[in-house]
Design an enzyme around this catalytic site. Sequence first.
Site, mmCIF file in Angstrom:
data_model
loop_
_atom_site.group_PDB
_atom_site.id
_atom_site.type_symbol
_atom_site.label_atom_id
_atom_site.label_comp_id
_atom_site.label_asym_id
_atom_site.label_seq_id
_atom_site.Cartn_x
_atom_site.Cartn_y
_atom_site.Cartn_z
ATOM 1 C CE LYS A 193 -2.889 3.188 1.366
ATOM 2 N NZ LYS A 193 -1.960 4.499 1.078
ATOM 3 C CD GLU A 268 11.299 -0.629 10.420
ATOM 4 O OE1 GLU A 268 11.941 0.170 11.153
ATOM 5 O OE2 GLU A 268 11.228 -1.804 10.652
ATOM 6 C CB CYS A 302 12.182 8.873 9.316
ATOM 7 S SG CYS A 302 13.133 7.463 8.396
ATOM 8 C CD GLU A 401 8.861 12.602 12.116
ATOM 9 O OE1 GLU A 401 7.833 12.150 12.374
ATOM 10 O OE2 GLU A 401 9.786 11.925 11.515
HETATM 11 P P1 NAD Z 1 1.575 8.536 7.570
HETATM 12 O O1 NAD Z 1 1.560 7.717 8.937
HETATM 13 O O2 NAD Z 1 0.542 9.804 7.441
HETATM 14 O O3 NAD Z 1 1.181 7.811 6.531
HETATM 15 C C1 NAD Z 1 1.873 6.270 5.932
HETATM 16 C C2 NAD Z 1 1.165 5.258 5.130
HETATM 17 O O4 NAD Z 1 -0.010 4.907 6.100
HETATM 18 C C3 NAD Z 1 0.505 5.995 3.942
HETATM 19 O O5 NAD Z 1 0.300 5.018 3.127
HETATM 20 C C4 NAD Z 1 -1.021 5.968 4.539
HETATM 21 O O6 NAD Z 1 -1.700 6.002 3.385
HETATM 22 C C5 NAD Z 1 -1.373 5.032 5.491
HETATM 23 N N1 NAD Z 1 -2.390 5.350 6.392
HETATM 24 C C6 NAD Z 1 -2.816 6.406 6.861
HETATM 25 N N2 NAD Z 1 -3.992 6.162 7.751
HETATM 26 C C7 NAD Z 1 -4.082 4.832 7.885
HETATM 27 C C8 NAD Z 1 -4.825 3.995 8.400
HETATM 28 N N3 NAD Z 1 -5.628 4.476 9.314
HETATM 29 N N4 NAD Z 1 -4.655 2.665 8.488
HETATM 30 C C9 NAD Z 1 -3.827 2.129 7.496
HETATM 31 N N5 NAD Z 1 -2.832 3.006 7.035
HETATM 32 C C10 NAD Z 1 -3.170 4.167 6.927
HETATM 33 O O7 NAD Z 1 3.245 8.710 7.192
HETATM 34 P P2 NAD Z 1 3.480 9.677 6.342
HETATM 35 O O8 NAD Z 1 3.041 11.324 6.456
HETATM 36 O O9 NAD Z 1 3.083 9.373 4.884
HETATM 37 O O10 NAD Z 1 5.206 9.754 6.308
HETATM 38 C C11 NAD Z 1 5.759 10.250 7.278
HETATM 39 C C12 NAD Z 1 6.158 9.736 8.503
HETATM 40 O O11 NAD Z 1 6.706 8.597 8.194
HETATM 41 C C13 NAD Z 1 7.101 10.543 9.214
HETATM 42 O O12 NAD Z 1 6.746 10.188 10.734
HETATM 43 C C14 NAD Z 1 8.416 9.749 9.307
HETATM 44 O O13 NAD Z 1 9.409 9.782 10.199
HETATM 45 C C15 NAD Z 1 8.036 8.425 8.918
HETATM 46 N N6 NAD Z 1 9.008 7.430 8.129
HETATM 47 C C16 NAD Z 1 9.685 6.509 9.139
HETATM 48 C C17 NAD Z 1 10.828 5.870 8.438
HETATM 49 C C18 NAD Z 1 11.588 4.851 9.168
HETATM 50 O O14 NAD Z 1 12.340 4.112 8.581
HETATM 51 N N7 NAD Z 1 11.698 4.844 10.652
HETATM 52 C C19 NAD Z 1 10.992 6.101 7.077
HETATM 53 C C20 NAD Z 1 10.345 7.148 6.276
HETATM 54 C C21 NAD Z 1 9.393 7.761 6.835
#
Ligand code: NAD
Length: 500
Positions: A193, A268, A302, A401
């Site tokens: 996804k 993650e 991140c 963040e």
């Molecule tokens: P997000 O949590 O808003 O979304 C991530 C994914 O989750 C998207 O595909 C989104 O469509 C999906 N999603 C949203 N609501 C959902 C739900 N209720 N149920 C299931 N899936 C759902 O994050 P973002 O804004 O896309 O990305 C930024 C975040 O990702 C930051 O916090 C960043 O630090 C983190 N990140 C972490 C790593 C790591 O390796 N630790 C790597 C990259 C990004």
Amino acid sequence: MSNTIASQPLLPAVESFLDRPVHGSFVAGKPLVSGSGETIATHDPGSGKKLAEVSALTAEEVDRAVGAANEAFESSDWATMPVNERAALLHRLADAVEKQRDVIAQIESLDAGKVQAQAQGDVQNLADTLRYFADMAQHMNPRTTLAVKGHEAWTYRKPWGACGFIFPWNFPFLLIGWGISPALAAGNTVVIKPAEDTPLSAIYLAELAIEVGLPAGVINVVTGSGAKTGAALSANPNIRRMSFTGSPEVGRMVAEACGRNLVPVKLELGGKGAAVVFDDVDVSQTADKLSAAITFHTGQVCCDATRWLVHRKVYDQFVDACVERLSQVKIGHQLDEQTQMGPVVSAKQRERVLGYLDKGRQQGATCVLEGGPATVEGYQGHFVKPALMAGSLDNVAAQEEIFGPVAYLAPFDDEKQAIQMANHTSYGLANSVWTEDLSRVARVAESMVAGNSWINAHNVFVHGVPYGGIKQSGMGGGVLSPETLMDYYRSTSVVRPLSD
Ligand code: NAD
């Protein structure tokens, strides 16, 4: 379609990929357009223009995708073929990705707002990750004999089945590689996804996998919103393992949904990393590297160093050097070759970054470098300037963040205080220590309460070195190491009592 998104013409293969009325998801080896007719538009963050309409799957259609992954696991020869044959197919996929690197990188650059050269690095990284795990899996002995008294005993490892993966928008293609490569190498099938802002490179990859001969249903992609499509995937009881990369808020929801079905889940999550700069560093070089780190992918990283803790003796000199560098960063459209820092991914993300500058100031932080909205002639994209804030580490801008090119500065007087300040966060992802003193290096790095510590560098990723977070930054094992491959095998113990 003659595309006027960027100042330079797009590659013909990119134009033809974008030129579809609706991009379907990818299920059981073919595109799937939702019967609901619902779509989500994805935009170029640099121009604000629409790139594509992407189908938004319903919960029933997500269930079909999980069914296709399970069917491929049970009925194709993917899980049972000799491991070297599976590895050969993954190498073919890596070769195909490499061959199409410029095309995929341009799609990724347009969709995510990523500077083109960085997007090319991400595409190469996925090919490298596929090869790393494909090679490692060939040396994994599934059977381990156990020396126990009075019994013949062993453990046997097998792939789990259909594995779900939910990804964010900041490194769409690279993170797919980190996530699915070990799962595929072990013989699992996957349902991906991608984020609603950046779904295109995932669709491209799934199509490429069929072209190189992976069986239908081994790689499926479900596109749509997080609230519907993502939630449906995380709540699906027929997923055998789940991996989520994204924010802690959504990570909790995904973990709850998986918990209800007792599906193992890996998270993650976000970070609020510190760079601890001692007074023996080359200030100019350190300022170069940390300024480059905070502007890399416009700070939407991140593991970024977003809190810069600097020894008081060199604090002023360091701040001046960083202000000078960050004031000169060339902001522009991500496909423009002169651009050093592109846009943030969306209008919503731009508001988030600007909002934290306001909230931080309201709580008493000073802006050493103002930041704020940036304009780029000829483009209506989501551009922001780099900013440096300073003040109490309890400030909201030092605790939460931001996910933009914003660093928060604070001085320290000694090593003990520096460690306490670095650990003053609810996150635990990645920090860095900057010093010439090698006896201090290990002491400080190992005192950090986080998954990763880097020395005289930030954002260091090497295949074979585990990368994962603790506290609000994640749980369940991390990525990129031999342990990650083992996560994608389940283990059965077999015991026979020996008669006396
Ligand atoms: P997000 O949590 O808003 O979304 C991530 C994914 O989750 C998207 O595909 C989104 O469509 C999906 N999603 C949203 N609501 C959902 C739900 N209720 N149920 C299931 N899936 C759902 O994050 P973002 O804004 O896309 O990305 C930024 C975040 O990702 C930051 O916090 C960043 O630090 C983190 N990140 C972490 C790593 C790591 O390796 N630790 C790597 C990259 C990004």
